[in-house]
Write a protein that holds these residues in place. Structure first.
Motif, mmCIF file in Angstrom:
data_model
loop_
_atom_site.group_PDB
_atom_site.id
_atom_site.type_symbol
_atom_site.label_atom_id
_atom_site.label_comp_id
_atom_site.label_asym_id
_atom_site.label_seq_id
_atom_site.Cartn_x
_atom_site.Cartn_y
_atom_site.Cartn_z
ATOM 1 N N CYS A 33 42.835 41.588 39.487
ATOM 2 C CA CYS A 33 43.492 40.697 40.310
ATOM 3 C C CYS A 33 42.806 40.687 41.621
ATOM 4 C CB CYS A 33 44.888 40.938 40.250
ATOM 5 S SG CYS A 33 45.731 42.098 41.103
ATOM 6 N N GLU A 34 43.409 39.947 42.541
ATOM 7 C CA GLU A 34 42.728 39.790 43.787
ATOM 8 C C GLU A 34 43.591 40.478 44.893
ATOM 9 O OE1 GLU A 34 40.752 35.960 44.303
ATOM 10 O OE2 GLU A 34 42.248 35.454 42.971
ATOM 11 N N ARG A 35 44.738 41.178 44.475
ATOM 12 C CA ARG A 35 45.809 41.865 45.395
ATOM 13 C C ARG A 35 45.010 42.650 46.489
ATOM 14 N NH1 ARG A 35 48.210 46.909 45.159
ATOM 15 N NH2 ARG A 35 47.501 47.514 43.038
ATOM 16 N N ILE A 36 44.001 43.635 46.073
ATOM 17 C CA ILE A 36 43.330 44.053 47.109
ATOM 18 C C ILE A 36 42.138 43.294 47.816
ATOM 19 C CG2 ILE A 36 41.912 46.182 47.277
ATOM 20 C CD1 ILE A 36 43.507 47.663 45.413
ATOM 21 N N SER A 37 41.387 42.801 46.949
ATOM 22 C CA SER A 37 40.410 41.860 47.289
ATOM 23 C C SER A 37 39.752 41.000 46.045
ATOM 24 C CB SER A 37 39.013 42.530 48.081
ATOM 25 O OG SER A 37 38.374 43.309 47.213
ATOM 26 N N TYR A 38 39.072 40.166 46.332
ATOM 27 C CA TYR A 38 38.462 39.481 45.214
ATOM 28 C C TYR A 38 37.264 40.290 44.648
ATOM 29 C CZ TYR A 38 35.518 35.897 42.791
ATOM 30 O OH TYR A 38 34.639 35.117 41.740
ATOM 31 N N ASP A 39 36.544 40.970 45.331
ATOM 32 C CA ASP A 39 35.396 41.827 44.837
ATOM 33 C C ASP A 39 36.120 42.906 44.019
ATOM 34 O OD1 ASP A 39 33.538 40.326 46.041
ATOM 35 O OD2 ASP A 39 33.372 41.519 47.902
ATOM 36 N N CYS B 29 41.512 41.305 31.138
ATOM 37 C CA CYS B 29 42.874 41.425 31.482
ATOM 38 C C CYS B 29 43.127 40.912 33.105
ATOM 39 C CB CYS B 29 43.601 42.889 31.302
ATOM 40 S SG CYS B 29 44.997 43.194 31.822
ATOM 41 N N THR B 30 44.036 40.095 33.300
ATOM 42 C CA THR B 30 44.173 39.605 34.457
ATOM 43 C C THR B 30 45.639 40.041 34.862
ATOM 44 O OG1 THR B 30 44.615 37.493 34.005
ATOM 45 C CG2 THR B 30 42.400 38.143 34.806
ATOM 46 N N HIS B 31 46.241 39.782 35.951
ATOM 47 C CA HIS B 31 47.421 40.145 36.299
ATOM 48 C C HIS B 31 48.411 39.123 36.228
ATOM 49 C CE1 HIS B 31 51.089 41.493 39.138
ATOM 50 N NE2 HIS B 31 51.261 42.077 37.951
ATOM 51 N N THR B 32 48.567 38.168 36.996
ATOM 52 C CA THR B 32 49.579 37.040 37.226
ATOM 53 C C THR B 32 49.051 36.115 38.112
ATOM 54 O OG1 THR B 32 50.806 37.913 39.405
ATOM 55 C CG2 THR B 32 51.668 38.697 37.051
ATOM 56 N N THR B 33 49.735 34.984 38.068
ATOM 57 C CA THR B 33 49.401 33.747 39.083
ATOM 58 C C THR B 33 49.910 33.929 40.510
ATOM 59 O OG1 THR B 33 51.778 32.620 38.693
ATOM 60 C CG2 THR B 33 50.029 32.049 37.030
ATOM 61 N N PHE B 34 50.726 35.058 40.763
ATOM 62 C CA PHE B 34 50.811 35.212 42.384
ATOM 63 C C PHE B 34 49.698 36.269 42.842
ATOM 64 C CE2 PHE B 34 53.978 37.827 39.942
ATOM 65 C CZ PHE B 34 53.922 39.112 40.602
ATOM 66 N N THR B 35 48.784 36.663 41.940
ATOM 67 C CA THR B 35 48.135 37.752 42.509
ATOM 68 C C THR B 35 46.500 37.332 42.226
ATOM 69 O OG1 THR B 35 48.199 39.147 40.477
ATOM 70 C CG2 THR B 35 49.410 39.861 42.217
ATOM 71 N N CYS B 36 46.262 36.186 41.614
ATOM 72 C CA CYS B 36 45.167 35.540 40.874
ATOM 73 C C CYS B 36 44.955 34.059 41.492
ATOM 74 C CB CYS B 36 44.886 35.780 39.572
ATOM 75 S SG CYS B 36 44.910 37.571 38.847
ATOM 76 N N SER B 37 43.811 33.740 42.035
ATOM 77 C CA SER B 37 43.562 32.519 42.366
ATOM 78 C C SER B 37 43.302 31.631 41.040
ATOM 79 C CB SER B 37 42.737 32.308 43.249
ATOM 80 O OG SER B 37 41.502 32.678 42.922
ATOM 81 N N ASP B 38 43.179 30.412 41.067
ATOM 82 C CA ASP B 38 42.656 29.611 40.038
ATOM 83 C C ASP B 38 41.158 29.846 39.658
ATOM 84 O OD1 ASP B 38 41.621 28.410 42.291
ATOM 85 O OD2 ASP B 38 42.292 26.353 41.433
ATOM 86 N N LYS B 39 40.426 30.027 40.680
ATOM 87 C CA LYS B 39 39.050 30.487 40.658
ATOM 88 C C LYS B 39 38.839 31.800 40.092
ATOM 89 C CE LYS B 39 35.131 31.995 43.440
ATOM 90 N NZ LYS B 39 34.679 32.047 44.800
#
Length: 436
Positions: free
Chosen positions: A158-164, A192-202
């Motif tokens: 996910c992008e909780r920490i950063s996109y990278d 595997c990803t987390h959720t819609t609130f930690t991952c953008s649509d991109k």
């Protein structure tokens, strides 16, 4: 070749045989025969006479976090009242962000033992460790391959920490998937990803693209609490399932865990798109998430497996919870009958993980089975057997666990893994981890 004689041979939630034997050759089930015929047809082969016991498919844990063992009793000294507080104030800073390879190795062995001893032959694991070392999933896979369990492994991205950081985690999943296909018989991978609130649509679209390019399934948590629902409504004007569906992300290759706060329209979409679901009744209680509408999902025809979430890994306890909690929630004692819960714990678990050769004891399937001794306080009959197993069953009743025809637990003794050494190492790692 091996013959296992039983009093009851539970081939599936629909088929029960009395005084029957399971005939195994190598990794596979050859035949189901009456006890009186098995030895005559196959003379001079090894016979395990458990003609007073129950033979049944091994349980399949559709979703868990093996590393969760570390959190038991951890002195974080943090209070939280809702799911948002659980994540932001407790789970992420005190647990997830600090997990590394050392912790993964210890918890993989410790939780595997817990699963085996309660009759689990395979599982899907979601490692939540954004800062772990490169190659951690492969090391986890090597451990489980050596133990002999079946598993689908992943690292939550996910992008909780950063996109990278999220992309790095996606690449870790990709590495595990490629490694497993070349090097392992029973270990697989899943994007595997987390959720819609930690991952953008991109980011979500990138994850799906990677899954598609690898011809691999994709899993994520979905509506575990009202928090995600409110987030989607606020930011996108849609509920999570509608949002994901409008992005074109839902299909038969998706495995959605939790699904606690899905409404009737969302259930309809999940069914239409062929999304698989895993239900974690006990962890839903822990985080105050609520009661998932599992009876409604099942009635709609959605395939729903059972999972421990790594919270309480005794699968008998999980089955009891699935059997009981929904009766109270729906105020209807007829929902979630024991045979349906058993089906979720076996056949549906195999289906949601894409394991087409296990979950039932039928000719040609893998010899993934457990022997359960009849230590019940009241008689087991063909009419009450699922109620006895699901409601009154205990892990202490498990005599043996076989995976691919190999005993992983035999006569209540673990094979090939030293429980005492694993326990000591787990305790040492936990003590070090708890030093903030």
């Amino acid at each position: 070749m091996l013959i296992i004689k039983g009093k009851y041979l539970v081939a599936s939630a629909e088929d029960i045989y009395i005084d029957y034997s399971l005939v195994v050759e190598g990794e596979n089930i050859v035949e189901l025969l009456p006890n009186s015929e098995a030895e005559n047809k196959y003379p001079n082969v090894e016979v395990i006479d458990k003609s007073d016991s129950i033979i049944m498919p091994g349980f399949i844990n559709g979703h868990m976090h093996q590393y969760g063992v570390l959190s038991r009793g951890i002195p974080a000294n943090v209070e939280f009242k809702d799911f948002e507080g659980f994540l932001w104030d407790y789970w992420w800073p005190f647990i997830e962000n600090r997990i590394g390879l050392k912790e993964v190795k210890a918890t993989t062995k410790a939780s595997a033992i817990e699963l085996i001893e309660s009759g689990v032959i395979g599982f899907c694991d979601t490692l939540e460790a954004p800062n772990t070392e490169e190659g951690t999933l492969i090391e986890q896979g090597k451990i489980l391959e050596e133990i002999g369990m079946k598993a689908v492994l992943s690292l939550e991205s996910c992008e909780r920490i950063s996109y990278d950081n999220g992309v790095k985690c996606l690449e870790e999943n990709e590495s595990l998937i490629n490694w497993s296909r070349k090097n392992s018989k029973n270990i697989g991978g899943i994007m595997c990803t987390h959720t819609t609130f930690t991952c953008s649509d991109k980011f979500l679209k990138l994850a799906q693209e990677k899954a598609n390019s690898l011809d691999a399934p994709w899993q994520f948590h979905l509506s575990e609490s009202i928090y995600e629902v409110n987030h989607c409504l606020k930011d996108y004007g849609k509920r999570p399932v509608n949002y994901l569906n409008d992005l074109g992300l839902l299909n038969e290759n998706v495995l959605a865990s939790q699904c606690v706060k899905v409404d009737k329209n969302e259930i309809k979409i999940l069914k239409e798109k062929g999304v698989k679901v895993v239900h974690m009744p006990l962890s839903n209680c822990e985080v105050g998430g609520g009661f998932a509408p599992i009876p409604d999902l099942l009635e709609a025809g959605v395939e729903v497996a059972l999972g421990t979430d790594g919270y309480i890994n005794d699968f008998f306890t999980v089955m009891k919870a699935a059997f009981l909690l929904h009766k109270a929630s729906k105020e209807d004692a007829s929902v979630m009958p024991a045979n349906k819960v058993f089906q979720m714990a076996t056949e549906y678990g195999a289906k949601v993980l894409g394991w087409n050769n296990t979950g039932k004891l039928v000719e040609g399937n893998k010899a993934d089975f457990i022997i359960m001794e009849d230590k019940f306080k009241t008689p087991v009959t063909i009419d009450n057997i699922f109620d006895q197993i699901v409601v009154q069953g205990q892990k202490e009743f498990i005599h043996s666990v076989y995976i691919d025809g190999n005993p992983i637990l035999k006569d209540r003794r673990l094979q090939g893994i030293n429980k005492e050494e694993v326990s000591q190492d787990m305790r040492k790692v936990a003590e070090e981890f708890w030093k903030f």
